[in-house]
Scaffold this active site. Structure first.
Site, PDB file in Angstrom:
ATOM      1  N   GLY A 153       0.635  -1.152  -0.106  1.00 11.68           N
ATOM      2  CA  GLY A 153       0.024   0.018   0.146  1.00 11.68           C
ATOM      3  C   GLY A 153       0.838   1.203  -0.085  1.00 11.68           C
ATOM      4  O   GLY A 153       2.087   1.586  -0.655  1.00 11.68           O
ATOM      5  N   GLY A 199      -1.646   1.218   9.597  1.00 12.36           N
ATOM      6  CA  GLY A 199      -2.978   1.367  10.255  1.00 12.36           C
ATOM      7  C   GLY A 199      -4.063   0.537   9.703  1.00 12.36           C
ATOM      8  O   GLY A 199      -3.975  -0.428   8.772  1.00 12.36           O
ATOM      9  N   ASP A 238     -14.487  -0.678  10.799  1.00 10.98           N
ATOM     10  CA  ASP A 238     -15.864  -0.144  10.531  1.00 10.98           C
ATOM     11  C   ASP A 238     -16.891  -0.521  11.320  1.00 10.98           C
ATOM     12  O   ASP A 238     -17.183  -1.652  11.185  1.00 10.98           O
ATOM     13  CB  ASP A 238     -16.027   0.478   9.100  1.00 10.98           C
ATOM     14  CG  ASP A 238     -14.627   1.152   8.552  1.00 10.98           C
ATOM     15  OD1 ASP A 238     -13.943   1.721   9.218  1.00 10.98           O
ATOM     16  OD2 ASP A 238     -14.727   1.621   7.315  1.00 10.98           O
ATOM     17  N   TYR A 270     -11.717   5.152  13.848  1.00 12.99           N
ATOM     18  CA  TYR A 270     -10.558   5.444  12.972  1.00 12.99           C
ATOM     19  C   TYR A 270     -10.350   6.980  13.148  1.00 12.99           C
ATOM     20  O   TYR A 270      -9.484   7.565  13.207  1.00 12.99           O
ATOM     21  CB  TYR A 270     -10.994   4.849  11.475  1.00 12.99           C
ATOM     22  CG  TYR A 270     -10.074   5.345  10.554  1.00 12.99           C
ATOM     23  CD1 TYR A 270      -9.051   4.362  10.246  1.00 12.99           C
ATOM     24  CD2 TYR A 270      -9.993   6.365   9.629  1.00 12.99           C
ATOM     25  CE1 TYR A 270      -7.967   4.386   9.324  1.00 12.99           C
ATOM     26  CE2 TYR A 270      -9.146   6.527   8.666  1.00 12.99           C
ATOM     27  CZ  TYR A 270      -8.006   5.518   8.487  1.00 12.99           C
ATOM     28  OH  TYR A 270      -7.158   5.873   7.495  1.00 12.99           O
ATOM     29  N   GLY A 306      -5.995  11.961   1.557  1.00 12.80           N
ATOM     30  CA  GLY A 306      -7.327  11.737   1.159  1.00 12.80           C
ATOM     31  C   GLY A 306      -7.521  10.226   0.547  1.00 12.80           C
ATOM     32  O   GLY A 306      -6.816   9.294   1.160  1.00 12.80           O
ATOM     33  N   TYR A 307      -8.364   9.984  -0.406  1.00 14.83           N
ATOM     34  CA  TYR A 307      -8.662   8.398  -0.659  1.00 14.83           C
ATOM     35  C   TYR A 307      -7.674   7.944  -1.610  1.00 14.83           C
ATOM     36  O   TYR A 307      -7.590   8.554  -2.793  1.00 14.83           O
ATOM     37  CB  TYR A 307     -10.049   8.366  -1.220  1.00 14.83           C
ATOM     38  CG  TYR A 307     -10.946   8.241  -0.033  1.00 14.83           C
ATOM     39  CD1 TYR A 307     -11.609   7.164   0.675  1.00 14.83           C
ATOM     40  CD2 TYR A 307     -11.444   9.585   0.483  1.00 14.83           C
ATOM     41  CE1 TYR A 307     -12.567   7.146   1.809  1.00 14.83           C
ATOM     42  CE2 TYR A 307     -12.553   9.766   1.482  1.00 14.83           C
ATOM     43  CZ  TYR A 307     -12.926   8.406   2.197  1.00 14.83           C
ATOM     44  OH  TYR A 307     -13.748   8.403   3.363  1.00 14.83           O
TER      45      TYR A 307
HETATM   46  P1  NDP Z   1      -3.021  -1.056   3.557  1.00 18.51           P
HETATM   47  O1  NDP Z   1      -4.269  -1.976   4.420  1.00 18.51           O
HETATM   48  O2  NDP Z   1      -2.652  -1.329   2.237  1.00 18.51           O
HETATM   49  O3  NDP Z   1      -1.708  -1.460   4.616  1.00 18.51           O
HETATM   50  C1  NDP Z   1      -1.516  -1.417   5.875  1.00 18.51           C
HETATM   51  C2  NDP Z   1      -0.002  -1.456   6.358  1.00 18.51           C
HETATM   52  O4  NDP Z   1      -0.411  -1.487   7.786  1.00 18.51           O
HETATM   53  C3  NDP Z   1       0.250  -3.318   6.242  1.00 18.51           C
HETATM   54  O5  NDP Z   1       1.608  -3.095   5.770  1.00 18.51           O
HETATM   55  C4  NDP Z   1       0.046  -3.821   7.282  1.00 18.51           C
HETATM   56  O6  NDP Z   1       1.038  -5.020   7.554  1.00 18.51           O
HETATM   57  C5  NDP Z   1       0.364  -2.648   8.235  1.00 18.51           C
HETATM   58  N1  NDP Z   1      -0.064  -3.062   9.565  1.00 18.51           N
HETATM   59  C6  NDP Z   1      -1.425  -3.426  10.117  1.00 18.51           C
HETATM   60  N2  NDP Z   1      -1.366  -3.573  11.130  1.00 18.51           N
HETATM   61  C7  NDP Z   1      -0.262  -3.479  11.859  1.00 18.51           C
HETATM   62  C8  NDP Z   1       0.337  -3.939  12.979  1.00 18.51           C
HETATM   63  N3  NDP Z   1      -0.588  -4.105  14.160  1.00 18.51           N
HETATM   64  N4  NDP Z   1       1.774  -3.769  13.104  1.00 18.51           N
HETATM   65  C9  NDP Z   1       2.547  -3.650  11.901  1.00 18.51           C
HETATM   66  N5  NDP Z   1       1.837  -3.271  10.967  1.00 18.51           N
HETATM   67  C10 NDP Z   1       0.626  -3.289  10.801  1.00 18.51           C
HETATM   68  O7  NDP Z   1      -3.271   0.410   4.013  1.00 18.51           O
HETATM   69  P2  NDP Z   1      -2.803   1.608   3.333  1.00 18.51           P
HETATM   70  O8  NDP Z   1      -1.779   1.606   2.497  1.00 18.51           O
HETATM   71  O9  NDP Z   1      -4.106   1.979   2.569  1.00 18.51           O
HETATM   72  O10 NDP Z   1      -2.852   2.763   4.296  1.00 18.51           O
HETATM   73  C11 NDP Z   1      -1.564   3.277   5.017  1.00 18.51           C
HETATM   74  C12 NDP Z   1      -1.885   4.517   6.238  1.00 18.51           C
HETATM   75  O11 NDP Z   1      -2.481   5.273   5.371  1.00 18.51           O
HETATM   76  C13 NDP Z   1      -2.717   3.946   7.179  1.00 18.51           C
HETATM   77  O12 NDP Z   1      -2.390   4.491   8.280  1.00 18.51           O
HETATM   78  C14 NDP Z   1      -4.179   4.520   6.769  1.00 18.51           C
HETATM   79  O13 NDP Z   1      -5.072   4.644   7.728  1.00 18.51           O
HETATM   80  C15 NDP Z   1      -3.802   5.637   6.013  1.00 18.51           C
HETATM   81  N6  NDP Z   1      -4.800   6.029   5.072  1.00 18.51           N
HETATM   82  C16 NDP Z   1      -4.986   5.411   4.178  1.00 18.51           C
HETATM   83  C17 NDP Z   1      -5.936   6.070   3.177  1.00 18.51           C
HETATM   84  C18 NDP Z   1      -6.349   5.493   1.847  1.00 18.51           C
HETATM   85  O14 NDP Z   1      -7.275   5.831   1.164  1.00 18.51           O
HETATM   86  N7  NDP Z   1      -5.696   4.103   1.687  1.00 18.51           N
HETATM   87  C19 NDP Z   1      -6.588   7.338   3.393  1.00 18.51           C
HETATM   88  C20 NDP Z   1      -6.075   7.897   4.388  1.00 18.51           C
HETATM   89  C21 NDP Z   1      -5.006   7.291   5.498  1.00 18.51           C
HETATM   90  P3  NDP Z   1       0.693  -6.403   6.924  1.00 18.51           P
HETATM   91  O15 NDP Z   1       1.098  -6.211   5.454  1.00 18.51           O
HETATM   92  O16 NDP Z   1       1.648  -7.427   7.771  1.00 18.51           O
HETATM   93  O17 NDP Z   1      -0.843  -6.684   7.323  1.00 18.51           O
END
Ligand code: NDP
Length: 240
Positions: free
Chosen positions: A13, A84, A88, A147, A178-179
């Site tokens: 991500g 993160g 939800d 969240y 954003g998204y």
């Molecule tokens: P993804 O769901 O694609 O990836 C989440 C990442 O967080 C994964 O690498 C996952 O690891 C890791 N993770 C989750 N739980 C833990 C944990 N307990 N310990 C260590 N690592 C953890 O998320 P996104 O890339 O979409 O989002 C990244 C950040 O950006 C987040 O904080 C999200 O809230 C924020 N965000 C995202 C938006 C979006 O539109 N996508 C919008 C606004 C904010 P693993 O691969 O091992 O599961």
């Protein structure tokens, strides 16, 4: 240059794009993941960036993990708190477990990781911390009290720690995406996503690389005067 950067949630991500951008800019990167070992292995094979399994909601694991990264790569100069999750549900249906999991993973993680690197940054009079918040922490979102509370908390955390770090060469900033087109957003039902995209002035989802560009700007050695700020990268969605 060889500065050491840690990116939580750094193997897929938005975090994957941040890890790769930092590596391409000359940083020694450690990508932290939670549980998806297969994805982390594929990421390391593809990028050459080492991955470390650390549950960022667990203080002891963060301390031990940072110690291991420091032993492997050197002291941490740059920390990007990106990991993160979402769990939800409207408040009247939300369980205490859904609440706690999001607070622990999205907000307490910032304390756990920052606390694990801060002594070393203070001792070296240099540090760059970027916390990934969210537009939904700025504006709220239906079905996301957990969240929105955690992400909103990140923005306050950022400003408070920025004040503590200022005299020590440590900047602390947030990005509020954003998204963005990642697994997290692809999990949203298509009919809901359509309505979301309709409200984005530029007319599309963002790309993970567009968040990574913001991180590179904030962590630069030349960025010492930018601290306590929130960079909104959202296609013009939250301009009011
Ligand atoms: P993804 O769901 O694609 O990836 C989440 C990442 O967080 C994964 O690498 C996952 O690891 C890791 N993770 C989750 N739980 C833990 C944990 N307990 N310990 C260590 N690592 C953890 O998320 P996104 O890339 O979409 O989002 C990244 C950040 O950006 C987040 O904080 C999200 O809230 C924020 N965000 C995202 C938006 C979006 O539109 N996508 C919008 C606004 C904010 P693993 O691969 O091992 O599961």
């Amino acid at each position: 240059m060889g500065r050491v950067a840690v990116v939580t949630g750094g193997t897929r991500g938005i975090g994957e794009a941040i890890s790769v951008a930092l590596k391409n800019a000359g940083y020694k990167v450690a990508a932290v993941y939670g549980g998806d070992a297969a994805k982390a292995k594929a990421f390391t094979e593809k990028t050459g960036i080492p991955a470390y399994q650390i549950d960022v909601s667990n203080f002891k694991q963060c301390q031990d993990g940072v110690a291991k990264i420091t032993a492997d790569l050197g002291p941490v100069d740059v920390l990007v708190n990106n990991a993160g999750i979402t769990r939800d549900g409207t408040l009247h249906k939300m369980t205490p477990e859904q609440w706690q999991a999001v607070i622990d993973t999205n907000l307490s993680s910032c304390f756990n990781m920052c606390r694990s690197v801060i002594d070393s940054m203070r001792a070296r009079d240099f540090g760059r911390i970027v916390n990934i918040g969210s537009i939904n922490g700025q504006a709220g979102q239906y079905g996301q009290v957990n969240y929105a509370a955690a992400k909103s908390g990140i923005h306050g955390f950022t400003k408070a720690l920025a004040q503590e770090g200022a005299a020590k060469g440590i900047t602390v900033n947030a990005i509020a995406p954003g998204y963005i087109d990642t697994d997290m957003v692809r999990a949203v039902p298509p009919q809901v996503l359509e309505k979301i995209v309709a409200k984005i002035p530029v007319g599309r989802l963002g790309q993970a690389s567009e968040i990574a560009r913001g991180v590179l700007f904030l962590v630069a050695d030349e960025g010492g005067f930018v601290t306590g700020s929130t960079l909104s990268i959202n296609g013009g969605q939250h301009m009011y």
